[in-house]
Scaffold this active site. Sequence first.
Site, mmCIF file in Angstrom:
data_model
loop_
_atom_site.group_PDB
_atom_site.id
_atom_site.type_symbol
_atom_site.label_atom_id
_atom_site.label_comp_id
_atom_site.label_asym_id
_atom_site.label_seq_id
_atom_site.Cartn_x
_atom_site.Cartn_y
_atom_site.Cartn_z
ATOM 1 N N GLN A 56 28.471 31.228 30.715
ATOM 2 C CA GLN A 56 27.427 30.789 31.653
ATOM 3 C C GLN A 56 26.342 30.023 30.907
ATOM 4 O O GLN A 56 25.939 30.412 29.804
ATOM 5 C CB GLN A 56 26.789 31.994 32.338
ATOM 6 C CG GLN A 56 27.670 32.651 33.390
ATOM 7 C CD GLN A 56 26.929 33.803 34.056
ATOM 8 O OE1 GLN A 56 25.887 33.608 34.668
ATOM 9 N NE2 GLN A 56 27.471 34.999 33.917
HETATM 10 P P1 GTP Z 1 32.647 34.139 31.610
HETATM 11 O O1 GTP Z 1 32.714 35.512 31.055
HETATM 12 O O2 GTP Z 1 31.758 34.031 32.823
HETATM 13 O O3 GTP Z 1 32.285 33.109 30.575
HETATM 14 O O4 GTP Z 1 34.135 33.740 32.140
HETATM 15 P P2 GTP Z 1 35.519 33.891 31.367
HETATM 16 O O5 GTP Z 1 35.820 32.621 30.649
HETATM 17 O O6 GTP Z 1 35.551 35.130 30.552
HETATM 18 O O7 GTP Z 1 36.572 33.973 32.573
HETATM 19 P P3 GTP Z 1 37.333 35.293 33.112
HETATM 20 O O8 GTP Z 1 38.301 35.780 32.103
HETATM 21 O O9 GTP Z 1 36.314 36.230 33.618
HETATM 22 O O10 GTP Z 1 38.185 34.660 34.307
HETATM 23 C C1 GTP Z 1 37.575 33.957 35.367
HETATM 24 C C2 GTP Z 1 38.510 33.926 36.560
HETATM 25 O O11 GTP Z 1 39.651 33.126 36.276
HETATM 26 C C3 GTP Z 1 39.048 35.307 36.946
HETATM 27 O O12 GTP Z 1 39.097 35.387 38.350
HETATM 28 C C4 GTP Z 1 40.444 35.304 36.349
HETATM 29 O O13 GTP Z 1 41.338 36.141 37.051
HETATM 30 C C5 GTP Z 1 40.842 33.855 36.524
HETATM 31 N N1 GTP Z 1 41.860 33.408 35.561
HETATM 32 C C6 GTP Z 1 41.867 33.618 34.219
HETATM 33 N N2 GTP Z 1 42.956 33.064 33.656
HETATM 34 C C7 GTP Z 1 43.654 32.479 34.654
HETATM 35 C C8 GTP Z 1 44.879 31.728 34.700
HETATM 36 O O14 GTP Z 1 45.556 31.463 33.701
HETATM 37 N N3 GTP Z 1 45.269 31.281 35.938
HETATM 38 C C9 GTP Z 1 44.550 31.524 37.060
HETATM 39 N N4 GTP Z 1 45.036 31.050 38.211
HETATM 40 N N5 GTP Z 1 43.403 32.226 37.058
HETATM 41 C C10 GTP Z 1 42.947 32.685 35.871
#
Ligand code: GTP
Length: 171
Positions: free
Chosen positions: A62
Amino acid sequence: GLRKKEVNVLCLGLDNSGKTTIINQLKPANTQAQDIVPTIGFNIEKFKTSSLSFTVFDMSGQGKYRSLWEHYYKDSHAIIFVIDSGDKLRMVVAKEELDTLLKHEDICNKKIPVLFFANKMDLQDAMSSNKITQALSLESIQDKPWHICASNAIKGEGLQEGLDWLQGKHT
Ligand code: GTP
Ligand code: MG
């Protein structure tokens, strides 16, 4: 036996790109979280492979937390940079953050490996890893080994390939 070599990995990329989902998949099944929420600040995760002991700094992507990233550059031995392949609108923001990272004084002179996950490859309109390589000008990274893998973090696809590459840089 021998103590495993310890590797500090910094996991970066925009919010919602899938960083926490990827790290969660790399952990042993019995320690994996069931539901994943947006990261506040950062979390530290540890897991071992046959040869290495990883400590991963899973940073929040974020905007309001991105200023935290640079405090961990000095102590990191590798970077995992995650891109949401379906988020074309913010690809230029991802490029800006990557460029800022690579120019940082604690990173620019270090030959640390950078592993890119072109994540969410399952999405209908996902950009290919070749397209992302172009969009982020990865070919212009001269002084660091880098590698890009398409991944689907929900199914765990592509993650092992990336980890294998990263391990090869540290074993
Ligand atoms: P922050 O902690 O806010 O920086 O986000 P992050 O990068 O850690 O992302 P996070 O792992 O929380 O995933 C964000 C969203 O993307 C979630 O709803 C996951 O289920 C989804 N997501 C993660 N990887 C994939 C993927 O390979 N395919 C799809 N379709 N969705 C994904
Ligand atoms: Mg997260």
